[in-house]
Design a protein around this motif. Structure first.
Motif, PDB file in Angstrom:
ATOM      1  N   LEU A 309       0.837  -1.208   0.000  1.00  0.00           N
ATOM      2  CA  LEU A 309       0.000   0.000   0.000  1.00  0.00           C
ATOM      3  C   LEU A 309       0.873   1.259   0.000  1.00  0.00           C
ATOM      4  N   LEU A 310       1.918   1.253   0.831  1.00  0.00           N
ATOM      5  CA  LEU A 310       2.815   2.412   0.882  1.00  0.00           C
ATOM      6  C   LEU A 310       3.549   2.579  -0.453  1.00  0.00           C
ATOM      7  N   ALA A 311       3.985   1.475  -1.031  1.00  0.00           N
ATOM      8  CA  ALA A 311       4.671   1.532  -2.328  1.00  0.00           C
ATOM      9  C   ALA A 311       3.732   2.032  -3.424  1.00  0.00           C
ATOM     10  N   THR A 312       2.466   1.610  -3.365  1.00  0.00           N
ATOM     11  CA  THR A 312       1.488   2.065  -4.353  1.00  0.00           C
ATOM     12  C   THR A 312       1.306   3.579  -4.276  1.00  0.00           C
ATOM     13  N   TYR A 313       1.193   4.100  -3.059  1.00  0.00           N
ATOM     14  CA  TYR A 313       1.081   5.553  -2.884  1.00  0.00           C
ATOM     15  C   TYR A 313       2.333   6.263  -3.407  1.00  0.00           C
ATOM     16  N   ASN A 314       3.498   5.672  -3.158  1.00  0.00           N
ATOM     17  CA  ASN A 314       4.741   6.302  -3.604  1.00  0.00           C
ATOM     18  C   ASN A 314       4.889   6.268  -5.123  1.00  0.00           C
ATOM     19  N   ILE A 315       4.401   5.209  -5.744  1.00  0.00           N
ATOM     20  CA  ILE A 315       4.400   5.157  -7.208  1.00  0.00           C
ATOM     21  C   ILE A 315       3.536   6.280  -7.765  1.00  0.00           C
ATOM     22  N   TYR A 316       2.401   6.504  -7.127  1.00  0.00           N
ATOM     23  CA  TYR A 316       1.528   7.612  -7.546  1.00  0.00           C
ATOM     24  C   TYR A 316       2.261   8.944  -7.440  1.00  0.00           C
ATOM     25  N   LEU A 317       2.986   9.161  -6.336  1.00  0.00           N
ATOM     26  CA  LEU A 317       3.759  10.401  -6.182  1.00  0.00           C
ATOM     27  C   LEU A 317       4.820  10.522  -7.268  1.00  0.00           C
ATOM     28  N   GLY A 318       5.480   9.423  -7.575  1.00  0.00           N
ATOM     29  CA  GLY A 318       6.510   9.446  -8.607  1.00  0.00           C
ATOM     30  C   GLY A 318       5.945   9.782  -9.981  1.00  0.00           C
ATOM     31  N   ILE A 319       4.758   9.276 -10.281  1.00  0.00           N
ATOM     32  CA  ILE A 319       4.127   9.574 -11.559  1.00  0.00           C
ATOM     33  C   ILE A 319       3.787  11.062 -11.655  1.00  0.00           C
ATOM     34  N   GLN A 320       3.415  11.664 -10.511  1.00  0.00           N
ATOM     35  CA  GLN A 320       3.135  13.111 -10.515  1.00  0.00           C
ATOM     36  C   GLN A 320       4.420  13.911 -10.748  1.00  0.00           C
ATOM     37  N   ILE A 321       5.549  13.419 -10.261  1.00  0.00           N
ATOM     38  CA  ILE A 321       6.825  14.080 -10.549  1.00  0.00           C
ATOM     39  C   ILE A 321       7.112  14.022 -12.051  1.00  0.00           C
ATOM     40  N   LEU A 322       6.837  12.876 -12.662  1.00  0.00           N
ATOM     41  CA  LEU A 322       7.009  12.755 -14.111  1.00  0.00           C
ATOM     42  C   LEU A 322       6.080  13.725 -14.832  1.00  0.00           C
ATOM     43  N   GLU A 324       5.256  16.625 -13.830  1.00  0.00           N
ATOM     44  CA  GLU A 324       5.864  17.956 -13.753  1.00  0.00           C
ATOM     45  C   GLU A 324       6.883  18.173 -14.880  1.00  0.00           C
ATOM     46  N   THR A 325       7.518  17.099 -15.337  1.00  0.00           N
ATOM     47  CA  THR A 325       8.507  17.225 -16.411  1.00  0.00           C
ATOM     48  C   THR A 325       7.853  17.329 -17.782  1.00  0.00           C
ATOM     49  N   GLU A 326       6.526  17.074 -17.835  1.00  0.00           N
ATOM     50  CA  GLU A 326       5.762  17.098 -19.083  1.00  0.00           C
ATOM     51  C   GLU A 326       6.284  16.083 -20.093  1.00  0.00           C
ATOM     52  N   HIS A 327       6.793  14.953 -19.594  1.00  0.00           N
ATOM     53  CA  HIS A 327       7.281  13.900 -20.476  1.00  0.00           C
ATOM     54  C   HIS A 327       6.099  13.170 -21.114  1.00  0.00           C
ATOM     55  N   SER A 328       6.274  12.749 -22.331  1.00  0.00           N
ATOM     56  CA  SER A 328       5.187  12.098 -23.073  1.00  0.00           C
ATOM     57  C   SER A 328       4.767  10.766 -22.459  1.00  0.00           C
ATOM     58  N   ALA A 329       5.632  10.159 -21.629  1.00  0.00           N
ATOM     59  CA  ALA A 329       5.312   8.862 -21.027  1.00  0.00           C
ATOM     60  C   ALA A 329       4.347   8.987 -19.852  1.00  0.00           C
ATOM     61  N   TYR A 330       4.072  10.213 -19.406  1.00  0.00           N
ATOM     62  CA  TYR A 330       3.224  10.395 -18.225  1.00  0.00           C
ATOM     63  C   TYR A 330       1.848   9.756 -18.405  1.00  0.00           C
ATOM     64  N   LYS A 331       1.173  10.054 -19.506  1.00  0.00           N
ATOM     65  CA  LYS A 331      -0.186   9.559 -19.701  1.00  0.00           C
ATOM     66  C   LYS A 331      -0.220   8.038 -19.711  1.00  0.00           C
ATOM     67  N   LEU A 332       0.758   7.416 -20.374  1.00  0.00           N
ATOM     68  CA  LEU A 332       0.807   5.952 -20.432  1.00  0.00           C
ATOM     69  C   LEU A 332       1.031   5.357 -19.046  1.00  0.00           C
ATOM     70  N   LEU A 333       1.989   5.925 -18.306  1.00  0.00           N
ATOM     71  CA  LEU A 333       2.270   5.404 -16.960  1.00  0.00           C
ATOM     72  C   LEU A 333       1.088   5.617 -16.027  1.00  0.00           C
ATOM     73  N   ASN A 334       0.483   6.786 -16.087  1.00  0.00           N
ATOM     74  CA  ASN A 334      -0.638   7.091 -15.202  1.00  0.00           C
ATOM     75  C   ASN A 334      -1.829   6.178 -15.497  1.00  0.00           C
ATOM     76  N   THR A 335      -2.120   5.975 -16.780  1.00  0.00           N
ATOM     77  CA  THR A 335      -3.214   5.075 -17.162  1.00  0.00           C
ATOM     78  C   THR A 335      -2.914   3.641 -16.744  1.00  0.00           C
ATOM     79  N   SER A 336      -1.673   3.205 -16.961  1.00  0.00           N
ATOM     80  CA  SER A 336      -1.278   1.842 -16.564  1.00  0.00           C
ATOM     81  C   SER A 336      -1.406   1.655 -15.057  1.00  0.00           C
ATOM     82  N   PHE A 337      -1.011   2.654 -14.309  1.00  0.00           N
ATOM     83  CA  PHE A 337      -1.090   2.581 -12.845  1.00  0.00           C
ATOM     84  C   PHE A 337      -2.521   2.321 -12.385  1.00  0.00           C
ATOM     85  N   TRP A 338      -3.456   3.111 -12.891  1.00  0.00           N
ATOM     86  CA  TRP A 338      -4.847   2.964 -12.438  1.00  0.00           C
ATOM     87  C   TRP A 338      -5.477   1.680 -12.953  1.00  0.00           C
TER      88      TRP A 338
END
Length: 379
Positions: A309-322, A324-338
């Motif tokens: 559970l803690l790791a899942t929350y931290n992955i979410y935080l890491g995706i938000q950092i990505l 912030e960089t406006e990298h094109s992989a953000y949408k794919l990672l965020n969708t995959s996460f959910w």
């Protein structure tokens, strides 16, 4: 909120100049009564910023300038927060000056401002002040005429140093340098994306599969369940985490362990080590004739759930950092996460319904922990 008005100094004072990145970024500073004034020269046209009191973004008192829609300048006073847009200060303590009439030929953005040497709730400006500067090629998002505009990431560099602008001496570079400079074809933003993919697999996909096997599939798989569980939770998670951590350590130019995401990551890894030790203990102390589940097995269950559970929350935080960089992989990672989170919830619900939690408790093999029928009903 609108931009800060421009004032004109009537007395010309010789400024001290320090260039942390020649032909890319220079800072001038000079005292003016009870204030210290600065001019920033940037080779990028997006925005430029200088922070006081820290050699990191976090906690620094930042003054950020950019061109607004009229061709003039906007100055914004903020508090550095690390990997997110700096928080706007309630009181704006800086004021703009007329920009210099001459500038280096490479300059795309320049602005001058002053701030009092001593300001309540901000760092004093003195001979030992830590400075951090950053520049971006991208202007703020949305309305560029307001001081609380959302900033894009400083994609053209950041540098920290100590300099005495009053006495014109110093210039010690305190910037965090990567051990290995990322290639231009694969910048740090892409490396962060790779880090995110590895951690997503290591701490979400792999644990969900490993826990599902241990919780529901003992009867179906027999003794093989433990081998699969151990390889998923041990080998895969450890290997991917190790590779991912090394990549960030070698190529990242941010100070290590800065921000909530990095600190939680360390906690997750340490708890993961403890969880592995408990797994080894549970296997080593296993007794096929036991009639109840010992405390160390139960601790292994609950600690594992907590770590995931803690790791899942931290992955979410890491995706938000990505993000912030406006990298094109953000949408794919965020969708995959959910999608993985939803699939995990559905899979465990079905496993609980069809199998129930299965645990090794009796000498004849496996016993349902959540048995719904009583002994009398069975008879």
């Amino acid at each position: 909120m609108i931009g800060v008005p421009v004032l004109l100094l009537t007395t010309i004072i010789k400024a001290s100049r320090f260039c942390p990145q020649p032909e890319s970024l220079c800072v001038e500073g000079f005292p003016n009564n009870d204030s210290l004034c600065f001019t920033l020269y940037s080779s990028e046209s997006g925005w430029a910023a200088i922070g006081f009191g820290s050699n990191r973004m976090v906690g620094s008192d930042m003054y950020i300038g950019w061109k607004n829609s009229t061709g003039g300048l906007t100055l914004s006073s903020r508090k550095g927060t690390g990997h997110t847009t700096p928080a706007l200060n309630r009181i704006q303590n800086g004021w703009l000056l007329n920009s210099p009439t001459t500038a280096p030929v490479w300059t795309q953005l320049t602005f001058s401002f002053c701030r009092q040497i001593k300001v309540k709730n901000e760092a004093d400006l003195n001979s030992n002040t830590n400075y951090i500067v950053a520049i971006s090629s991208d202007p703020p998002k949305g309305n560029i005429d307001v001081i609380d505009a959302e900033l894009r990431k400083h994609n053209a560099g950041s540098y920290s140093f100590v300099y005495d602008f009053v006495n014109d001496k110093g210039g010690d570079d305190t910037s965090q340098k990567p051990i290995i400079q990322p290639p231009k074809s694969f910048p740090i933003e892409s490396i962060i994306a790779v880090h995110g993919v590895f951690m997503l697999v290591a701490w979400l996909v792999t644990p969900l599969i490993g826990i599902f096997i241990a919780r529901y599939l003992k009867n179906l798989l027999g003794p093989k369940w433990f081998t699969l569980h151990m390889h998923m939770m041990g080998f895969m998670t450890i290997l991917l985490s190790l590779v991912s951590a090394i990549v960030i350590y070698l190529f990242n130019d941010d100070p290590y362990l800065e921000g909530t995401h990095a600190k939680i990551g360390v906690v997750v890894v340490l708890l993961g080590v403890c969880q592995g030790a408990l797994g080894y203990l549970s296997d080593h102390l296993f007794d096929e004739n036991r009639v109840s589940v010992p405390w160390w097995d139960q601790l292994h269950w609950w600690l594992g759930r907590g770590v995931v559970l803690l790791a899942t929350y931290n992955i979410y935080l890491g995706i938000q950092i990505l993000h912030e960089t406006e990298h094109s992989a953000y949408k794919l990672l965020n969708t995959s996460f959910w999608l993985i989170v939803v699939c995990g919830v559905v899979s465990f619900s079905l496993g609980q319904y069809y199998f129930g939690q299965i645990n090794h408790t009796a000498s004849n093999g496996y016993d349902l922990v959540e048995e719904t029928q009583s002994v009398s009903d069975e008879q």
